[in-house]
Design a protein around this motif. Structure first.
Motif, short mmCIF file in Angstrom:
data_model
loop_
_atom_site.label_atom_id
_atom_site.label_comp_id
_atom_site.label_asym_id
_atom_site.label_seq_id
_atom_site.Cartn_x
_atom_site.Cartn_y
_atom_site.Cartn_z
N UNK A 22 -28.63 40.34 19.25
CA UNK A 22 -28.98 39.94 17.77
C UNK A 22 -29.34 41.37 17.05
N UNK A 23 -29.52 41.13 15.80
CA UNK A 23 -29.87 42.17 15.09
C UNK A 23 -31.02 41.74 14.18
N UNK A 24 -32.50 41.81 14.92
CA UNK A 24 -33.61 41.62 14.45
C UNK A 24 -34.05 42.53 13.37
N UNK A 25 -34.58 41.93 12.17
CA UNK A 25 -35.24 42.56 11.14
C UNK A 25 -36.39 41.69 10.92
N UNK A 26 -37.55 42.55 10.64
CA UNK A 26 -38.92 41.85 10.47
C UNK A 26 -39.47 42.10 9.08
N UNK A 27 -39.95 40.96 8.73
CA UNK A 27 -40.81 40.59 7.85
C UNK A 27 -42.41 40.42 7.95
N UNK A 28 -43.24 40.43 6.95
CA UNK A 28 -44.75 40.15 7.32
C UNK A 28 -45.35 39.81 5.87
N UNK A 29 -46.26 39.04 5.99
CA UNK A 29 -47.18 38.69 4.78
C UNK A 29 -48.55 38.16 5.33
N UNK A 30 -49.39 38.36 4.47
CA UNK A 30 -51.00 37.74 4.77
C UNK A 30 -51.01 36.35 4.14
N UNK A 206 -60.86 41.14 2.75
CA UNK A 206 -61.17 41.26 1.36
C UNK A 206 -59.90 40.77 0.59
N UNK A 207 -60.05 39.78 -0.29
CA UNK A 207 -58.90 39.28 -1.12
C UNK A 207 -59.51 39.28 -2.61
N UNK A 208 -58.78 39.37 -3.59
CA UNK A 208 -59.14 39.39 -5.11
C UNK A 208 -59.04 38.11 -5.66
N UNK A 209 -59.90 37.40 -6.10
CA UNK A 209 -59.90 36.26 -6.99
C UNK A 209 -60.49 36.43 -8.20
N UNK A 210 -59.74 35.91 -9.39
CA UNK A 210 -60.38 36.02 -10.53
C UNK A 210 -60.98 37.28 -10.84
N UNK A 211 -60.53 38.59 -10.51
CA UNK A 211 -61.05 39.77 -10.69
C UNK A 211 -62.23 40.27 -10.05
N UNK A 212 -62.44 39.56 -8.82
CA UNK A 212 -63.68 39.69 -8.12
C UNK A 212 -63.20 39.82 -6.50
N UNK A 213 -63.69 40.75 -5.75
CA UNK A 213 -63.52 40.91 -4.44
C UNK A 213 -64.02 40.00 -3.40
N UNK A 214 -63.70 39.20 -2.83
CA UNK A 214 -64.47 38.12 -2.13
C UNK A 214 -63.83 38.03 -0.61
N UNK A 215 -64.50 37.64 0.59
CA UNK A 215 -64.03 37.68 1.84
C UNK A 215 -63.31 36.31 2.03
N UNK A 216 -62.13 36.18 2.62
CA UNK A 216 -61.53 34.93 2.95
C UNK A 216 -60.87 35.21 4.22
N UNK A 217 -60.69 33.96 5.09
CA UNK A 217 -60.10 34.08 6.25
C UNK A 217 -58.51 34.09 6.08
N UNK A 218 -58.08 35.31 6.69
CA UNK A 218 -56.42 35.73 6.36
C UNK A 218 -55.86 35.88 7.65
N UNK A 219 -54.56 35.43 7.83
CA UNK A 219 -53.75 35.52 8.69
C UNK A 219 -52.48 36.51 8.49
N UNK A 220 -52.21 37.42 9.31
CA UNK A 220 -50.90 38.26 9.16
C UNK A 220 -49.72 37.21 9.80
N UNK A 221 -48.89 37.22 9.19
CA UNK A 221 -47.57 36.18 9.78
C UNK A 221 -46.35 36.88 9.61
#
Length: 283
Positions: A22-30, A206-221
């Motif tokens: 195979x020729x595996x290539x890796x991508x990722x997103x939060x 930390x994520x940005x919502x409406x110009x403000x930094x807030x805590x949110x549950x995030x998964x790296x996929x």
């Protein structure tokens, strides 16, 4: 390692040797998992448990169904080509122990991931995690591979995944692996399919919502794609679609199908940190 331990992992070695082509290539997103975690909490109050893996299987099944190039396989050496795989089935990696106590990776192919409800998917996941390893789909084939002499076992494995029908039956049309039960944020693996989804842990970030930094549950996929089968732009579309499905989750606890409200597969959601518009919408 003991002889029994070596035998228990023979199927993994055969797979790894086969996968070198195979020729595996890796991508990722939060992924902002706020809506998923809200749904999980409401389900727990109602007496039902859903794992993060089940949501991922649900979302990936719907998106892969829309992208034929993400459920294909590479064939041929002298005349390279791709072949479509039937249905939409997921290969789920499982951390299990054999009767001798050896820790091994086993897999189960879950069918109908494009139409199964979240509850149906969770029932399948629970069955795979709790049943005796000998009762898993494909367990007899794994036992056979462990008993055959290595050269013969490897040949049998390669012949067993040669045709599109056999490949889909034994390896699925997409793969899912998770290490979210430990402090693993990012990892990439190749499951033998055109696309493999790799889920890390869900942690407050930390994520940005409406110009403000807030805590949110995030998964790296992570998404590993076989470059012989599809290109980066198409793989990025698949990953983008799965992320939006998860972030824009909408479902009640009676049906728990999580179906979005519009034809694009994305339900408008609250303002978020994605460029171009509210969380869960396209730019």
């Amino acid at each position: 390692m003991s002889v029994s331990g070596d035998r228990a992992r023979r199927h993994t070695r055969y797979f790894l040797n086969w996968a070198r082509a195979a020729a595996p290539v890796h991508l990722g997103a939060d992924v902002d998992m706020t809506r998923i975690e809200e749904h999980r909490a409401a389900a727990r109050e109602a007496g039902r448990r859903y794992s993060v893996v089940s949501y991922l299987l649900y979302a990936a099944g719907r998106i892969v169904a829309r992208h034929p190039e993400a459920r294909a396989m590479a064939r041929g050496v002298l005349r390279p080509r791709t072949a479509a795989l039937p249905d939409v089935a997921a290969k789920l990696a499982l951390d299990r122990r054999t009767e001798g106590g050896e820790r091994v990776v086993l897999t189960a192919v879950l069918p109908r991931m494009d139409v199964a409800s979240l509850t149906e998917i969770q029932d399948l996941v629970d069955l795979c995690r709790e049943s005796d390893p000998h009762d898993l789909p494909g367990a007899a084939a794994v036992r056979l591979l462990s008993q055959l002499p290595p050269p013969v076992g490897e040949l049998v494995f390669r012949l067993g995944v040669r045709s599109p029908g056999a490949r889909a039956q034994r390896l699925g049309t997409f793969a899912v692996s998770s290490l979210g039960h430990r402090v693993v944020d990012v990892f990439h693996s190749y499951g033998g399919t055109a696309v493999t989804f790799c889920a890390g842990r869900v942690a407050d970030r930390a994520v940005v919502r409406g110009g403000r930094v807030v805590a949110a549950p995030v998964m790296s996929l992570g998404l590993t794609f076989d470059h012989r089968v599809l290109d980066g732009a198409a793989a990025a579309d698949v990953l983008d679609g799965v992320v939006k499905r998860l972030e824009g989750w909408h479902g009640d606890l009676s049906g728990t199908r999580g179906e979005p409200r519009d034809g694009a597969g994305i339900r408008p959601a609250r303002s978020g940190d994605r460029p171009g518009g509210p969380l869960g919408t396209s730019p």
